[in-house]
Design an enzyme around this catalytic site. Structure first.
Site, PDB file in Angstrom:
ATOM      1  N   ASN A 134     -20.463  48.546  45.201  1.00 46.95           N
ATOM      2  CA  ASN A 134     -21.869  48.188  45.098  1.00 46.95           C
ATOM      3  C   ASN A 134     -22.524  48.309  46.478  1.00 46.95           C
ATOM      4  O   ASN A 134     -22.086  47.669  47.433  1.00 46.95           O
ATOM      5  CB  ASN A 134     -21.986  46.754  44.573  1.00 46.95           C
ATOM      6  CG  ASN A 134     -23.412  46.366  44.247  1.00 46.95           C
ATOM      7  OD1 ASN A 134     -24.338  46.662  44.991  1.00 46.95           O
ATOM      8  ND2 ASN A 134     -23.591  45.679  43.138  1.00 46.95           N
ATOM      9  N   ARG A 160     -34.811  44.293  58.386  1.00 43.69           N
ATOM     10  CA  ARG A 160     -35.679  44.766  59.461  1.00 43.69           C
ATOM     11  C   ARG A 160     -36.821  45.644  58.944  1.00 43.69           C
ATOM     12  O   ARG A 160     -37.708  46.026  59.714  1.00 43.69           O
ATOM     13  CB  ARG A 160     -34.856  45.569  60.490  1.00 43.69           C
ATOM     14  CG  ARG A 160     -33.905  44.739  61.323  1.00 43.69           C
ATOM     15  CD  ARG A 160     -34.637  43.812  62.285  1.00 43.69           C
ATOM     16  NE  ARG A 160     -35.385  44.549  63.282  1.00 43.69           N
ATOM     17  CZ  ARG A 160     -34.905  44.887  64.473  1.00 43.69           C
ATOM     18  NH1 ARG A 160     -33.663  44.555  64.813  1.00 43.69           N
ATOM     19  NH2 ARG A 160     -35.653  45.531  65.332  1.00 43.69           N
ATOM     20  N   ARG A 183     -33.801  46.142  41.225  1.00 45.51           N
ATOM     21  CA  ARG A 183     -34.456  44.921  40.762  1.00 45.51           C
ATOM     22  C   ARG A 183     -35.955  45.149  40.546  1.00 45.51           C
ATOM     23  O   ARG A 183     -36.549  46.044  41.150  1.00 45.51           O
ATOM     24  CB  ARG A 183     -34.242  43.785  41.772  1.00 45.51           C
ATOM     25  CG  ARG A 183     -32.849  43.176  41.708  1.00 45.51           C
ATOM     26  CD  ARG A 183     -32.713  42.047  42.711  1.00 45.51           C
ATOM     27  NE  ARG A 183     -31.447  41.340  42.543  1.00 45.51           N
ATOM     28  CZ  ARG A 183     -31.302  40.208  41.864  1.00 45.51           C
ATOM     29  NH1 ARG A 183     -32.352  39.657  41.292  1.00 45.51           N
ATOM     30  NH2 ARG A 183     -30.135  39.617  41.756  1.00 45.51           N
ATOM     31  N   HIS A 192     -34.055  45.187  47.454  1.00 50.09           N
ATOM     32  CA  HIS A 192     -33.093  45.928  48.282  1.00 50.09           C
ATOM     33  C   HIS A 192     -33.075  47.412  47.911  1.00 50.09           C
ATOM     34  O   HIS A 192     -33.608  48.224  48.651  1.00 50.09           O
ATOM     35  CB  HIS A 192     -31.699  45.292  48.258  1.00 50.09           C
ATOM     36  CG  HIS A 192     -31.222  44.771  46.938  1.00 50.09           C
ATOM     37  ND1 HIS A 192     -31.106  45.564  45.820  1.00 50.09           N
ATOM     38  CD2 HIS A 192     -30.801  43.527  46.584  1.00 50.09           C
ATOM     39  CE1 HIS A 192     -30.627  44.843  44.822  1.00 50.09           C
ATOM     40  NE2 HIS A 192     -30.449  43.600  45.241  1.00 50.09           N
ATOM     41  N   GLU A 208     -27.168  48.789  37.583  1.00 50.69           N
ATOM     42  CA  GLU A 208     -27.403  47.432  37.112  1.00 50.69           C
ATOM     43  C   GLU A 208     -28.905  47.234  36.963  1.00 50.69           C
ATOM     44  O   GLU A 208     -29.685  47.660  37.819  1.00 50.69           O
ATOM     45  CB  GLU A 208     -26.840  46.413  38.098  1.00 50.69           C
ATOM     46  CG  GLU A 208     -25.323  46.410  38.170  1.00 50.69           C
ATOM     47  CD  GLU A 208     -24.799  45.299  39.068  1.00 50.69           C
ATOM     48  OE1 GLU A 208     -25.600  44.686  39.808  1.00 50.69           O
ATOM     49  OE2 GLU A 208     -23.590  45.047  39.035  1.00 50.69           O
ATOM     50  N   THR A 267     -27.139  37.906  41.432  1.00 56.55           N
ATOM     51  CA  THR A 267     -27.033  37.541  40.025  1.00 56.55           C
ATOM     52  C   THR A 267     -26.096  36.354  39.870  1.00 56.55           C
ATOM     53  O   THR A 267     -24.929  36.426  40.240  1.00 56.55           O
ATOM     54  CB  THR A 267     -26.541  38.732  39.192  1.00 56.55           C
ATOM     55  OG1 THR A 267     -27.378  39.862  39.447  1.00 56.55           O
ATOM     56  CG2 THR A 267     -26.577  38.398  37.711  1.00 56.55           C
ATOM     57  N   GLU A 306     -18.900  43.482  31.351  1.00 60.70           N
ATOM     58  CA  GLU A 306     -18.431  43.209  32.703  1.00 60.70           C
ATOM     59  C   GLU A 306     -18.325  41.693  32.813  1.00 60.70           C
ATOM     60  O   GLU A 306     -19.333  40.986  32.712  1.00 60.70           O
ATOM     61  CB  GLU A 306     -19.372  43.748  33.776  1.00 60.70           C
ATOM     62  CG  GLU A 306     -18.867  43.442  35.185  1.00 60.70           C
ATOM     63  CD  GLU A 306     -19.740  44.009  36.291  1.00 60.70           C
ATOM     64  OE1 GLU A 306     -19.733  43.429  37.399  1.00 60.70           O
ATOM     65  OE2 GLU A 306     -20.431  45.028  36.052  1.00 60.70           O
ATOM     66  N   HIS A 347     -18.144  40.206  40.721  1.00 62.75           N
ATOM     67  CA  HIS A 347     -19.018  39.199  41.318  1.00 62.75           C
ATOM     68  C   HIS A 347     -18.184  38.239  42.166  1.00 62.75           C
ATOM     69  O   HIS A 347     -17.357  37.496  41.665  1.00 62.75           O
ATOM     70  CB  HIS A 347     -19.822  38.393  40.301  1.00 62.75           C
ATOM     71  CG  HIS A 347     -20.976  37.659  40.953  1.00 62.75           C
ATOM     72  ND1 HIS A 347     -22.173  38.271  41.250  1.00 62.75           N
ATOM     73  CD2 HIS A 347     -21.097  36.400  41.408  1.00 62.75           C
ATOM     74  CE1 HIS A 347     -22.988  37.414  41.832  1.00 62.75           C
ATOM     75  NE2 HIS A 347     -22.353  36.263  41.959  1.00 62.75           N
ATOM     76  N   GLY A 348     -18.446  38.287  43.468  1.00 64.62           N
ATOM     77  CA  GLY A 348     -17.820  37.364  44.399  1.00 64.62           C
ATOM     78  C   GLY A 348     -16.384  37.684  44.768  1.00 64.62           C
ATOM     79  O   GLY A 348     -15.743  36.902  45.473  1.00 64.62           O
ATOM     80  N   GLY A 408     -19.024  44.590  46.240  1.00 61.20           N
ATOM     81  CA  GLY A 408     -19.960  45.043  47.259  1.00 61.20           C
ATOM     82  C   GLY A 408     -19.986  44.186  48.500  1.00 61.20           C
ATOM     83  O   GLY A 408     -19.668  44.648  49.598  1.00 61.20           O
ATOM     84  N   HIS A 409     -20.329  42.911  48.350  1.00 59.90           N
ATOM     85  CA  HIS A 409     -20.561  42.062  49.512  1.00 59.90           C
ATOM     86  C   HIS A 409     -19.339  41.959  50.412  1.00 59.90           C
ATOM     87  O   HIS A 409     -19.461  42.058  51.648  1.00 59.90           O
ATOM     88  CB  HIS A 409     -21.001  40.666  49.060  1.00 59.90           C
ATOM     89  CG  HIS A 409     -21.346  39.768  50.199  1.00 59.90           C
ATOM     90  ND1 HIS A 409     -20.445  38.901  50.773  1.00 59.90           N
ATOM     91  CD2 HIS A 409     -22.507  39.610  50.895  1.00 59.90           C
ATOM     92  CE1 HIS A 409     -21.024  38.247  51.752  1.00 59.90           C
ATOM     93  NE2 HIS A 409     -22.278  38.660  51.849  1.00 59.90           N
TER      94      HIS A 409
END
Length: 238
Positions: A6, A17, A44, A49, A69, A100, A150, A190-191, A212-213
């Site tokens: 992601n 920025r 979104r 983003h 998504e 999310t 998912e 997620h997470g 992703g994160h």
């Protein structure tokens, strides 16, 4: 098991920025080179983003698979049909959330989501529903005709102690089995990070993880390509 990366969080860093860097499209290309099986982005409604231009360039340039998504709104459905990703993942969306925070309430909108799924299928686009690991939600997902669910792994990832984490892991395992029995294919995400992802990779019904994160956070210290390669090795067990 497969890994889709992601790139939303790369775009989030860019938007901090308001400039042009770092570029999520470049990140997607590096992720593919590093062994990712697909690219995920969330367009979104407020464009906080990923931007429309990012989505267009991703569709034109990535060589693996694009998972878009999106909220199931008229605007997003139109954009998705025009973009034609290999997969759309329908997610709930709230303006004030950082990311999310929960799965779709499929139970309360089976008829509506069935129509959305049918519309995407007319255009040969597969559909995944992002749901919490709850039996009613998984069963309702099967009724819509969706191709995938998912499973939302957030509660598992955020568990504060080993007992709670194990309980959440067992829920994910059980719902992956149930979904498979109902004819749904299963993804999860997620997470997830480089440690808590390991038990998830052992669940045979799950085909693909969306992460992703954790990858972007790791990339700050080791670079994006290495961060992706490290996650690929863990997910694929190599």
């Amino acid at each position: 098991m497969k890994l889709s990366v992601n790139v939303d969080h790369v775009a989030t860093l860019r938007e901090a920025r308001g400039g042009l860097e770092p570029d999520p499209v470049t990140a997607a290309h590096i992720a593919e080179i590093a062994g990712a099986d697909g690219i995920v982005c969330h367009l979104r409604e407020d464009r906080r983003h990923i931007k429309d231009r990012d989505l267009k360039l991703l569709r034109e340039t990535i060589k693996t698979k694009l998972d878009l998504e999106m909220a199931a709104t008229e605007e997003m459905i139109k954009i998705a049909i025009q973009t034609h990703p290999e997969l759309v993942t329908l997610v709930p969306e709230r303006r004030l959330e950082r990311t999310t925070e929960r799965g779709l309430n499929v139970v309360e909108q089976v008829s509506f989501l069935s129509d959305v799924v049918s519309e995407f299928h007319k255009h040969n686009i597969k559909v995944s529903l992002f749901v919490d690991p709850i039996p009613d939600q998984v069963e309702a997902s099967a009724k819509t005709g969706a191709d995938f669910i998912e499973i939302h792994t957030g509660e598992y990832a955020n568990a504060k102690d080993e007992k709670t984490q194990l309980e959440e892991l067992n829920k994910i395992k059980e719902m992956a089995k149930l979904a498979h029995q109902l004819g749904l294919r299963v993804n999860a995400g997620h997470g997830l990070n480089y440690l808590n992802v390991i038990p998830i990779t052992k669940i045979p019904e799950i085909e693909e993880l969306s992460i992703g994160h954790a990858i972007v956070a790791r990339a700050i210290f080791v670079g994006f390509e290495r961060a992706v390669r490290e996650m690929v090795k863990i997910v694929k067990g190599i």
